[in-house]
Design an enzyme around this catalytic site. Sequence first.
Site, PDB file in Angstrom:
ATOM      1  N   SER A  11       0.860  -1.192   0.000  1.00 28.69           N
ATOM      2  CA  SER A  11       0.000   0.000   0.000  1.00 28.69           C
ATOM      3  C   SER A  11       0.891   1.235   0.000  1.00 28.69           C
ATOM      4  O   SER A  11       1.777   1.336  -0.862  1.00 28.69           O
ATOM      5  CB  SER A  11      -0.930  -0.070   1.216  1.00 28.69           C
ATOM      6  N   HIS A  38      -2.383  -0.943  -3.454  1.00 32.31           N
ATOM      7  CA  HIS A  38      -3.491   0.019  -3.315  1.00 32.31           C
ATOM      8  C   HIS A  38      -3.216   1.260  -4.150  1.00 32.31           C
ATOM      9  O   HIS A  38      -2.110   1.788  -4.129  1.00 32.31           O
ATOM     10  CB  HIS A  38      -3.653   0.446  -1.854  1.00 32.31           C
ATOM     11  N   ASP A 131      -4.996  -4.174   5.718  1.00 22.86           N
ATOM     12  CA  ASP A 131      -5.357  -5.077   4.632  1.00 22.86           C
ATOM     13  C   ASP A 131      -4.276  -6.155   4.496  1.00 22.86           C
ATOM     14  O   ASP A 131      -3.092  -5.878   4.656  1.00 22.86           O
ATOM     15  CB  ASP A 131      -5.496  -4.288   3.324  1.00 22.86           C
TER      16      ASP A 131
END
Lengths: 187, 282
Positions: A11, A38, A131
Site C-alpha cells: 500500500s 493500493h 489489509d
Amino acid sequence: MGFDAIVIGSSAGGLNALKTIITGLPHNFSTPIILTQHLSPHSDSYIAEFLNQLSHLTIKEADGGEKIMPSHVYIAPPNFHLLVEEDFTLNLTVDEKINYSRPSIDILFETAAIAYKNKLIGIILTGANNDGSNGIIQIKTFDGFTIAQSPESAEVAVMPRSAIETGHIDKILPLQEIAAFLVSLCC
Amino acid sequence: MQSPERQTNIQNHELELFLELIYRVFGYDFRNYNKAHVKRRILHRINNLELGSISELQHKVLHEAGYFDLILRDLSINVTEMYRDPGFYKSMREEVIPILRTYPYIKIWHAGCATGEEVYSFAILLQEEGLYERAQIYATDFNQIVLEIAKKAIYPVSKIKEYTRNYQESGGKKSFSDYYVARYDSVIFDQSLKKNIVFAEHNLVTDSVFAEVNLIICRNVLIYFNKELQNKVVRLFTESLIKGGFLGLGSKENLMFTDVFDQYQTIDLKEKIYKKLVITKK
C-alpha cells in the site's frame, strides 16, 4: 518443497518497495507473481508499465479470465478486486471495498490460498492499514509460506506490523533481502 | 452454545450442489458465475451466520424464510457509481450520440443496472444532448430489492463529491447540483430524469430478448461470468440490438474474446464501445 506462485500486497510506499523486489529477481525467475498495490480509483495503469521497463520478467495488468503463466507478474487494475481461480486463471470483480480498498489484498490472498494451498508464498509490504492480515491467516491455514517486510525497513510500518501481529508470519525480512530470499525458495 | 470454528474453504462438489439446488428451487442460476467469487461470498455468509458448514446453510436456505434473500443479495452485483469511468461517457457523447441523433426514436437498455446510478448518469447525458424526449430507457436487473432503490433515485450525499468530479470529467455541460436536491444525508435526483425510464426485472442468465434496442449498456457484469455464460449473454445482446446498434461494456470486458466479435466494429477500444455491423459476416 517448491512453490507455484507468489502473492504480494502493498500500500503506501509500495511502489518503491515493489521496484526493489522486482528488479532484484533474475531473468530466469519463473514462479508467477500476483500483486495488489493500493491505488487511487482514478489512477491509470502506469505501475505495470513502469515496473515492466525495469525487469526481465513480463509485468502486466491482470485481465479477467487470464491464465497465470510462468515468468509473469500480474498487477490488480485500479478500482477492481483481483481473484485467483482454482484452475489458475485470474478474475476481476467490482465488489464493495474491503478495508476501504479496491483492490483488496485480503481478497487476492484468500482466493490464492484456496487455489495454491501449500504451494503459495504470501508477502506483506509497506502500508498504512490492516489489509492483508486476514489473507495471511488464510495462507497459513493452507500451509503456505508467509513473509512480512520488517517494519523498520518499511516506509509505513502499520501494514507489515499488523500482519506480524497475527502470529502467522514465517519470516520477517528487510526489504533489501526479500528478492534474494525468494530466489532461494523458488529457484 | 459455542460458535463453530471459522470456515476457510468449501469443497467444490458441495458448492456445485448448493448452486444446483438454488437454481432448481428458486430459478436463479449462479452455476456459471466465476467460482472464486461465489465461494468467497458464500464462505462469508456461513461465517457471518456462525454456521459450521455449507450444508447447514443449505438447510436454512431451503427451509427457513429470509435466508434465500441473503444469498441473493450476496451473489448479486450491487456496486455501481455515477459516471464510473468518465472516459466512457465522454466517448459515448462524442462517438455514439451523434449517430443516435439520426434516429427519430431510440431505445436504450441498461442490463444489470443494480441500484441505477449509471442509468441516471446516462439519462442526464441524454437530456444535455437533447435526446431524452425521444428515448425509451429500459433498466433491468434480476434483483428486485436493488431495482426498488434504483426507482427511488435517492443516494447518499457522501458520494456526491466523487460523482461531481466524475460528471465534470465525463464532459458534463451544466453544474451537477442542477440535477439533485440534497436533504439531510441524502440527495434525490430530478423527477424529470425518470419519465422515460422503465425499471423491470430481467435475468440475463435465464430470460430472453424482450425488445429491439439501439444501445445496450452493461458494465462490470460480464466479469462475474465464466466464458460460456459470457458468450450466452453477448449473443442475447447481439439478438437484441438493431443493425448498427451500440454495445457499451465495462473497462475490463472485452468483446474480442467472445463468439460474437466478428459481428461488431470496435468504436472505442479503451472504453469498450462496439457497434453491431449492418451487414453481418456469416
